[in-house]
Each structure stands twice: as structure tokens, then as C-alpha cells.
Design an enzyme around this catalytic site. Structure first.
Site: not given
Ligand code: BGC
Length: 494
Positions: A197, A232
Site C-alpha cells: 500500500k 485487520d
Molecule cells: C495487506 C494486508 C491487509 C490489506 C487490507 C494489504 O495491502 O497486505 O495485510 O489486510 O492490505 O488492509
């Protein structure tokens, strides 16, 4: 997600404008028409490349189920990490006392406290605070990021009072929601595999994130203890199941995306004899890394190649909120270059990566006005372009194409998980109500996306079976869920 549609500072170049003899040859009209001639095939190609007919959805659902199985067999067995959460006891409702949660997963981090009152009183009170993470911390050092989090937590903890009481002799306990791929080593420890992200904090990958937080809390002189480290999705599942026992799956569709579900321990070969008192455990799929058989376009490939994690998180880059707006922007740039969609040369603003967010494309799709005024305003304010009605219509089509692919693929992913569960435990969905707890801004604020997702689930499962599957919005459930898991895993008796 809301984007204020300001009054249009838009130069309107309407195709239907009446032409007077004195104006001579309608140059604008001719230019726009010839533009459309070169843009229309680009739109058709985009729609073809993004198409998700039932055969594609089926392939994605099957491949998701197969990858889940391969990831459960052995670490590294497939794109899906299938991370063991060490959560095998879920909150029962009997939990009592004051618990904290800390949620780091996107552009904001949240702190929350909850006073639990046991079977009768349940959740007596909650309070939270939200702080946005400065951009430079997303690219800074581990120490700086965790110092920032710990100081936010310290400030929040200082203001405890009112309905919140810590029992005598107890330490404040925290459920730490850390929403990135973490290899859990126990319920309260886990090593960051990699950032996602858009985070690129140096020195964290390979470290125990609870240790990082503990060190930062020590530096702040803050005496709190992490009793549960959770993703999460896992927090959302725990939070939703506290109210509804039929919750079996949790999905996040926000900046990033992921899903977790309740799994039988006896079908997890890589568990190698590790016991669970309940016979079940939550598995965090990390489905954002899925990539098998996705309908991708040149725009996706270019965006991926230029990202800070090329070749990774392909499902996430196709369906989640961080990327949908950017894919649309890339299409519009190409259309402008090839067919002067907005004018002579591509303006600088439109050329800026990530300038167009998913909230913008969602707002544009909600525009029901005759002249698509909100679309025009957003294009002008955000991307710096003037647009006529035909250009705005094309933009909306592009948004719809990208959102439709995302929503339908997300739906196929959910069916893949349900399919895997049904194969191992007949009756999971064929015999009873099964709830998928859903959270995330993309799902919450993009009605068309939501509808496409639901359509895909119904198409894949058929109208009868899909009645058993309830997708329930569980808003901000992960915070309370993490606090509940801190309670379930408390070092004190309840
Ligand atoms: C992460 C996950 C997370 C998801 C939603 C992804 O980029 O790798 O661990 O649950 O985003 O937040």
C-alpha cells in the site's frame, strides 16, 4: 471518500452547440469528432481487456481455492501466504474490563479503547482517535514511524476517564492491528514480510513489529502490553463474530485488500501438529498477492512496473482503492495523447501519478446530471483538464469499466474462499447462512463497485445458493475486534 463537487470552472465545448453561419467551419466540432474516431477503439479495447464473463470469474474462483490449498500445504506453496493467525479462541461475550486497540494499516492510524461488561452489558463504551500519517513517515525509518504511533497512543491513554476503568493491579493491554503481511510467530509476535500500500519504511521488513512498538513505547515511558497482534481482516472477523456467530469470512476492500476465514486445523498440513483447543483457527490469506488468470491491461502492467513493488500484489493492484483511480488516470492520459480527449497536449496535473483517486472516480460515477457537471468539475479541479460532454461520457465509461472489473473479481475471490470451505466441510454454505464481514472505504463508498461484487457472487453461486451468503458491512469492526482479541488473550483471568 467524499469529494466536494465544486461549481464548474469548466470551459464547456458542447458538441450540440448550435453553429451560426458566421462562425464558419465548426473546427472544434470536427476536431472532437475525429478525436472520437481514435478514442472509441481504445475504449472498446479497454472494455474487452477488462471483461469478466462468467468463465473468467469461474477460473479466478477455482484458482483462488487451489492457491489457498497450496499455501496451506507449505510456506511458499503459492502466491497466497495463508498466514496462521494464532487466533483459535474467539471472543465469547464474557470478556470484561478495559482494553485498547491500535490500528495501523493505511494513511491513518487509529487508537481506541473499549470497556467490556461481560455477557449482560457487552460493550459498555468505546472511544477512539484518528491521526493521519505524514507522507514522509511512510518513507522514513522504522524508529520514526513507531515513535509517532507510540506518542499518539500515549496522548490518547492520558485522557482516559469517565466510563473507562482499569482494574487494580493490571497493565493496560492492547490489540495491535497491523495490516501488512506479517509472519506470525505467536499471538503476540510477528515478523513483517514486506510493506504494501505504498509504505516503504526502511529497516522494518524482517523485524518483529511488536518489538518495534514495545521499544517505541519504552522510549515514550508508556507502560502498556500488546496481548494480540492481528491483521485487520482478523480483527474484523473477531469483531463481527462477537455479534453474529455465522460470520466465517472477513474481507477488507479499502486502500488495500485482503481476506481471512475460519479454517479447520486438520486441513492445514503446514501446521505440523500444532494444536488448537477449538479445532479451528483463523487463516489470513493475504489474497492481495493472488495473480492467477487475472484479466490485465497494458495500463495495469505499466502501473505495476513503475510501482515500488513491481510484480507483487497484483490482485490488490487490480481491485483495491489505492489503484483504481490511478488505472483510470493512465487510460485517460493515453486517450488524451492518442486522440486529444481533452485538448492539444496532456496537462501536467493529469500526468501526475495517483492524482486521481478512487474517491474521485466513484463521485464521477454518481453524477446523474444531464451535462455531467460533477465529472467536469473533478476533471478540472483534480486533473486540470477542460472537458466537453462527450469526453465526460467517455471518462465515466472508463471509470465504470475499471470498477466493474474490480468489483467482479473481488466477488470471484470471495466465492473462491467459500468454495474451498465447502469442499472441506460440506454444508458450510450449501446448508446454512454464512456471513462475510466486509469493511473498507472502497466497499463502503462505491455503490457501483458493491453492486458488481454482489452480481458476481450471485452469478457464480446461482440464485438459490447465493441467498445463504450474506455480505455484511462491518464498519470499523477491526478496532473493536482487536481489543476483543486482546481481552481473549489477556494475561489476566477474566
Ligand atoms: C495487506 C494486508 C491487509 C490489506 C487490507 C494489504 O495491502 O497486505 O495485510 O489486510 O492490505 O488492509
Amino acid at each position: 471518500m467524499s469529494v466536494a463537487a465544486r461549481s464548474p470552472a469548466v470551459r464547456s465545448v458542447s458538441l450540440s452547440r448550435p453553429w451560426t453561419a458566421r462562425m464558419g467551419v465548426p473546427r472544434v466540432r470536427m476536431a472532437v469528432q475525429s478525436n472520437l474516431v481514435s478514442i472509441a477503439p481504445m475504449l472498446t479495447k479497454l472494455q474487452r481487456d477488462c471483461a469478466t464473463p462468467l468463465s473468467v470469474l469461474r477460473h479466478v474462483a477455482d484458482a483462488m481455492a487451489d492457491d489457498m490449498r497450496a499455501g496451506l500445504a507449505v510456506d511458499g506453496g503459492s502466491d497466497l501466504k495463508m498466514i496462521l493467525s494464532y487466533v483459535d479462541r474467539l471472543p465469547t461475550g464474557n470478556e470484561k474490563g478495559l482494553f485498547y486497540a491500535l490500528d495501523l494499516g493505511g494513511t491513518n492510524f487509529r487508537v481506541l479503547r473499549v470497556q467490556l461488561g461481560g455477557k449482560d452489558e457487552r460493550v459498555i463504551a468505546t472511544e477512539f482517535d484518528q491521526v493521519s500519517i505524514p507522507q514522509d513517515l511512510m518513507f522514513g525509518t522504522t524508529e520514526d514511524l513507531f515513535n509517532f504511533i507510540a506518542s499518539g497512543l500515549a496522548k490518547f491513554a492520558q485522557n482516559e476517564g469517565g466510563k473507562f476503568h482499569l482494574a487494580q493491579g493490571r497493565m493496560r493491554e492492547i490489540g495491535f492491528t497491523f495490516s501488512f503481511p506479517v509472519k506470525q510467530t505467536s499471538i503476540d509476535a510477528g515478523i513483517l514480510i514486506k510493506w504494501t500500500k505504498g509504505f516503504a519504511v526502511s529497516g522494518t521488513a524482517g523485524k518483529d513489529v511488536v518489538a518495534c512498538l514495545n521499544e517505541a513505547m519504552e522510549r515514550q515511558g508508556l507502560n502498556m502490553r500488546v496481548s494480540a497482534l492481528v491483521n485487520d481482516t482478523v480483527g474484523t472477523l473477531a469483531g463481527a463474530r462477537y455479534w453474529d456467530y455465522d460470520v466465517m469470512v472477513a474481507v477488507i476492500l479499502g486502500t488495500g485488500t485482503n481476506a481471512c476465514y475460519m479454517e479447520r486445523v486438520d486441513v492445514i498440513p503446514k501446521l505440523q501438529g500444532l494444536k488448537s483447543t477449538s479445532g479451528r483457527t483463523i487463516v489470513n490469506t493475504e489474497w492481495g498477492a493472488f495473480s492467477n488468470g487475472l484479466p490485465l491491461t497494458e495500463y495495469d502492467r505499466e502501473m505495476d512496473a513503475e510501482s515500488i513493488n513491481p510484480g507483487e500484489q497484483i490482485f490488490e493492484k487490480t481491485i483495491s482503492g489505492m489503484y483504481l483511480g490511478e488505472i483510470v488516470r493512465r487510460v485517460l492520459v493515453k486517450m488524451d495523447e492518442a486522440g486529444a480527449l481533452f485538448g492539444e497536449c496532456v496537462p501536467e496535473k493529469l500526468s501526475t501519478p495517483f492524482v486521481l483517486g478512487t474517491p474521485h472516480i466513484s463521485t464521477m460515477q454518481q453524477d446523474n446530471s444531464k451535462d455531467l457537471q460533477a465529472v467536469g468539475s473533478i476533471l478540472y479541479d483534480v486533473a486540470g483538464v477542460n472537458s466537453d460532454l462527450s469526453a465526460r461520457r467517455i471518462v465515466v465509461e472508463v471509470c465504470d469499466t475499471v470498477a466493474k472489473r474490480g468489483g467482479r473479481l473481488a466477488g470471484a475471490g470471495i466465492v473462491g474462499i467459500l468454495q474451498k470451505m465447502e469442499e472441506d466441510s460440506k454444508g458450510t454454505i450449501s446448508g446454512k447462512r454464512t456471513v462475510v464481514a466486509m469493511d473498507g472505504g472502497l466497499y463502503e463508498h462505491y455503490p457501483q463497485y458493491r453492486r458488481y461484487l454482489q452480481d458476481a457472487v450471485t452469478e457464480l453461486l446461482g440464485s438459490e445458493l447465493s441467498k445463504n451468503v450474506v455480505i455484511e458491512h462491518s464498519k470499523d469492526g477491526s478496532g473493536i475486534g482487536a481489543a476483543l482479541l486482546a481481552a481473549t488473550n489477556s494475561k489476566y483471568e477474566h
